[in-house]
Design a protein around this motif. Structure first.
Motif, mmCIF file in Angstrom:
data_model
loop_
_atom_site.group_PDB
_atom_site.id
_atom_site.type_symbol
_atom_site.label_atom_id
_atom_site.label_comp_id
_atom_site.label_asym_id
_atom_site.label_seq_id
_atom_site.Cartn_x
_atom_site.Cartn_y
_atom_site.Cartn_z
ATOM 1 N N THR A 39 0.850 -1.188 0.000
ATOM 2 C CA THR A 39 0.000 0.000 0.000
ATOM 3 C C THR A 39 0.886 1.239 0.000
ATOM 4 O O THR A 39 2.062 1.177 0.368
ATOM 5 C CB THR A 39 -0.917 0.058 1.237
ATOM 6 N N ILE A 40 0.295 2.357 -0.377
ATOM 7 C CA ILE A 40 0.998 3.635 -0.334
ATOM 8 C C ILE A 40 -0.031 4.729 -0.100
ATOM 9 O O ILE A 40 -1.133 4.691 -0.665
ATOM 10 C CB ILE A 40 1.813 3.889 -1.624
ATOM 11 N N ALA A 41 0.311 5.673 0.743
ATOM 12 C CA ALA A 41 -0.566 6.816 0.985
ATOM 13 C C ALA A 41 -0.553 7.703 -0.257
ATOM 14 O O ALA A 41 0.482 7.860 -0.912
ATOM 15 C CB ALA A 41 -0.088 7.604 2.198
ATOM 16 N N SER A 42 -1.699 8.274 -0.597
ATOM 17 C CA SER A 42 -1.764 9.108 -1.797
ATOM 18 C C SER A 42 -0.812 10.293 -1.706
ATOM 19 O O SER A 42 -0.215 10.688 -2.714
ATOM 20 C CB SER A 42 -3.190 9.574 -2.072
ATOM 21 N N ASP A 43 -0.615 10.852 -0.510
ATOM 22 C CA ASP A 43 0.343 11.955 -0.352
ATOM 23 C C ASP A 43 1.770 11.501 -0.645
ATOM 24 O O ASP A 43 2.545 12.238 -1.263
ATOM 25 C CB ASP A 43 0.281 12.535 1.065
ATOM 26 N N ASP A 44 2.127 10.291 -0.195
ATOM 27 C CA ASP A 44 3.466 9.752 -0.480
ATOM 28 C C ASP A 44 3.643 9.510 -1.975
ATOM 29 O O ASP A 44 4.705 9.782 -2.538
ATOM 30 C CB ASP A 44 3.707 8.453 0.283
ATOM 31 N N LEU A 45 2.608 9.016 -2.612
ATOM 32 C CA LEU A 45 2.659 8.774 -4.053
ATOM 33 C C LEU A 45 2.839 10.089 -4.807
ATOM 34 O O LEU A 45 3.650 10.174 -5.739
ATOM 35 C CB LEU A 45 1.380 8.064 -4.491
ATOM 36 N N SER A 46 2.138 11.112 -4.386
ATOM 37 C CA SER A 46 2.290 12.424 -5.004
ATOM 38 C C SER A 46 3.718 12.934 -4.847
ATOM 39 O O SER A 46 4.320 13.434 -5.803
ATOM 40 C CB SER A 46 1.306 13.421 -4.382
ATOM 41 N N ARG A 47 4.278 12.789 -3.649
ATOM 42 C CA ARG A 47 5.661 13.244 -3.413
ATOM 43 C C ARG A 47 6.660 12.494 -4.296
ATOM 44 O O ARG A 47 7.628 13.075 -4.769
ATOM 45 C CB ARG A 47 6.020 13.105 -1.942
ATOM 46 N N ILE A 48 6.420 11.207 -4.525
ATOM 47 C CA ILE A 48 7.315 10.438 -5.405
ATOM 48 C C ILE A 48 7.227 10.971 -6.834
ATOM 49 O O ILE A 48 8.243 11.196 -7.486
ATOM 50 C CB ILE A 48 6.989 8.927 -5.352
ATOM 51 N N PHE A 49 6.012 11.201 -7.330
ATOM 52 C CA PHE A 49 5.853 11.664 -8.707
ATOM 53 C C PHE A 49 6.277 13.115 -8.898
ATOM 54 O O PHE A 49 6.596 13.524 -10.008
ATOM 55 C CB PHE A 49 4.421 11.433 -9.197
ATOM 56 N N LEU A 50 6.312 13.902 -7.818
ATOM 57 C CA LEU A 50 6.830 15.272 -7.892
ATOM 58 C C LEU A 50 8.309 15.317 -7.518
ATOM 59 O O LEU A 50 8.899 16.384 -7.418
ATOM 60 C CB LEU A 50 6.017 16.205 -6.991
ATOM 61 N N LYS A 51 8.884 14.150 -7.298
ATOM 62 C CA LYS A 51 10.296 13.944 -6.955
ATOM 63 C C LYS A 51 10.720 14.693 -5.691
ATOM 64 O O LYS A 51 11.858 15.107 -5.540
ATOM 65 C CB LYS A 51 11.192 14.282 -8.142
ATOM 66 N N ARG A 52 9.794 14.803 -4.764
ATOM 67 C CA ARG A 52 10.114 15.335 -3.440
ATOM 68 C C ARG A 52 10.564 14.202 -2.521
ATOM 69 O O ARG A 52 11.215 14.445 -1.515
ATOM 70 C CB ARG A 52 8.906 16.065 -2.871
#
Length: 148
Positions: A39-52
């Motif tokens: 699983t992954i939190a949507s906020d964590d997924l967003s940070r990965i795709f924004l390379k944060r």
């Protein structure tokens, strides 16, 4: 007679709308089978795709992959995970490139290329339409949404 027909069509339309909820997810998130996450939190997924966020919790480098900007799965993913439009996220990346901070995720034109990339890249994470055939070497991640 016309009122009855109109009412019947309107009622049928409502049933169809209820039978296919707007919250139905048009995409799935995929990773290499070697990734221990389920699983992954949507906020964590967003940070990965924004390379944060550039590493998975186990230390493996992340390798996000986007579909083409006009792909319906990209639109659904971007709205659901980033809460923004594809145009808005692309503008973010133009600012990052111009300022020399970062470059956007790798972009693949078709879903089979995305799946192949994820299959051969241990830290890869991507999204594809829910109907996409994954095959061996790739698994899905469930997205945890914040409680409201």
């Amino acid at each position: 007679m016309f009122r009855w027909l109109y009412s019947t069509v309107l009622l049928a339309t409502c049933f169809v709308a209820l039978a296919s909820p707007a919250s139905a997810q048009a995409f799935i998130v995929i990773v290499n089978v070697a990734n221990p996450a389920s699983t992954i939190a949507s906020d964590d997924l967003s940070r990965i795709f924004l390379k944060r966020t550039v590493q998975w919790p186990n230390g493996t480098a992340t390798a996000p992959v986007d579909l083409a900007p006009n792909d319906p799965s990209r639109d659904a993913f971007t709205k659901a995970v980033h809460g923004r439009s594809v145009t808005s996220v692309r503008a973010f990346w133009q600012q990052q490139i111009f300022s020399g901070r970062a470059v956007p995720p790798v972009e693949k034109a078709i879903e089979s290329d995305v799946v192949a990339f994820v299959r051969r890249t241990v830290g890869a994470v991507a999204y594809v339409s829910a109907e996409t055939s994954l095959g061996a070497g790739v698994k899905t991640l469930d997205i945890e949404r914040p409680a409201r």
